[in-house]
Scaffold this motif. Sequence first.
Motif, PDB file in Angstrom:
ATOM      1  N   TYR A 185       0.810  -1.136   0.055  1.00 35.73           N
ATOM      2  CA  TYR A 185       0.052  -0.071   0.009  1.00 35.73           C
ATOM      3  C   TYR A 185       0.843   1.217  -0.058  1.00 35.73           C
ATOM      4  CZ  TYR A 185      -4.094  -2.773   0.578  1.00 35.73           C
ATOM      5  OH  TYR A 185      -5.175  -3.644   0.334  1.00 35.73           O
ATOM      6  N   GLY A 186       2.105   1.206   0.334  1.00 37.94           N
ATOM      7  CA  GLY A 186       3.041   2.303   0.081  1.00 37.94           C
ATOM      8  C   GLY A 186       3.034   2.805  -1.038  1.00 37.94           C
ATOM      9  N   ARG A 187       2.769   2.240  -2.239  1.00 34.90           N
ATOM     10  CA  ARG A 187       2.793   2.830  -3.621  1.00 34.90           C
ATOM     11  C   ARG A 187       1.731   3.662  -3.673  1.00 34.90           C
ATOM     12  NH1 ARG A 187       0.293  -2.136  -4.129  1.00 34.90           N
ATOM     13  NH2 ARG A 187      -1.385  -2.603  -5.421  1.00 34.90           N
ATOM     14  N   TYR A 188       0.752   3.856  -2.762  1.00 35.46           N
ATOM     15  CA  TYR A 188      -0.297   4.845  -3.113  1.00 35.46           C
ATOM     16  C   TYR A 188       0.191   6.422  -2.284  1.00 35.46           C
ATOM     17  CZ  TYR A 188      -3.233   0.965  -4.383  1.00 35.46           C
ATOM     18  OH  TYR A 188      -3.831   0.006  -5.136  1.00 35.46           O
ATOM     19  N   GLN A 189       1.367   6.389  -1.672  1.00 33.78           N
ATOM     20  CA  GLN A 189       1.629   7.583  -1.039  1.00 33.78           C
ATOM     21  C   GLN A 189       2.022   8.416  -2.292  1.00 33.78           C
ATOM     22  OE1 GLN A 189       4.701   6.623   1.938  1.00 33.78           O
ATOM     23  NE2 GLN A 189       2.962   6.658   3.469  1.00 33.78           N
ATOM     24  N   PRO A 190       1.716   9.778  -2.269  1.00 29.15           N
ATOM     25  CA  PRO A 190       2.222  10.535  -3.328  1.00 29.15           C
ATOM     26  C   PRO A 190       3.438  11.480  -2.909  1.00 29.15           C
ATOM     27  CG  PRO A 190       0.333  11.620  -2.303  1.00 29.15           C
ATOM     28  CD  PRO A 190       0.557  10.334  -1.572  1.00 29.15           C
ATOM     29  N   SER A 191       4.201  11.534  -4.195  1.00 29.57           N
ATOM     30  CA  SER A 191       5.291  12.512  -3.930  1.00 29.57           C
ATOM     31  C   SER A 191       4.792  13.873  -4.036  1.00 29.57           C
ATOM     32  CB  SER A 191       6.350  12.407  -4.935  1.00 29.57           C
ATOM     33  OG  SER A 191       7.631  13.110  -4.805  1.00 29.57           O
TER      34      SER A 191
END
Length: 223
Positions: free
Chosen positions: A195-201
């Motif tokens: 789910y970390g892939r959903y954190q936006p830069s």
Amino acid sequence: MGMWSDVKWLFFDVGDTLVDEWIPVDHIMNQFVERAADRGYSITIQDVREKFIESYSNFIDSPMQYAISQLIEKEEDRAYIRPRLKYRKELETPYPEAKKILAQLGEHYRIGIIANQSPGTAERLHQYGFSSYVDVIACSAEQGLAKPDVRLYEYALEKAGCAPSEAIMIGDRIDNDIVPAKLLGMKTIRILQGYGRYQPSKGADDLPDCTISGLDELIGLLL
């Protein structure tokens, strides 16, 4: 080697980086669905997944607590559900390629772990077949420090005898892995797993040096 020419150490996160947490996370989500049903709520696992994605997308701590707060209306029902949910750590499994990747990288780099983990990380790494490739372990339970606290990173670097500029942090989360490592001057690789892939830069301060979709991409990148 380009930008990696000075690198001597690779530091890895554990969860959703070397170890797949999808099954135990789905398991505890199903527990939530079942306990919610006990209280008369019709919630699906997809409802819970969507709240997890919202939580990560907005950098909200504790996605399960967020999901409970959003999907369960009454506090008395929340109080019933919370203590009945148990994360089954034994359901975690290493990514199939992880051991081979560590072995290949270990021929060229020293390898360390910087992770937020419950007690027993060294034993679990041994069970996964990773321990012979790992030289330094810095984990929250043993050190009493949790990412994103840069002191956990400083402890790992000191134990390794490594300057920040000589190290790469590899992890899935912007808040816990990329930001603190960059603050210290480490290079960073973000891996889009879990789910970390959903954190936006949000800008230069949290932008990793490289972003990859899986562990196998590290070979072409670093060797």
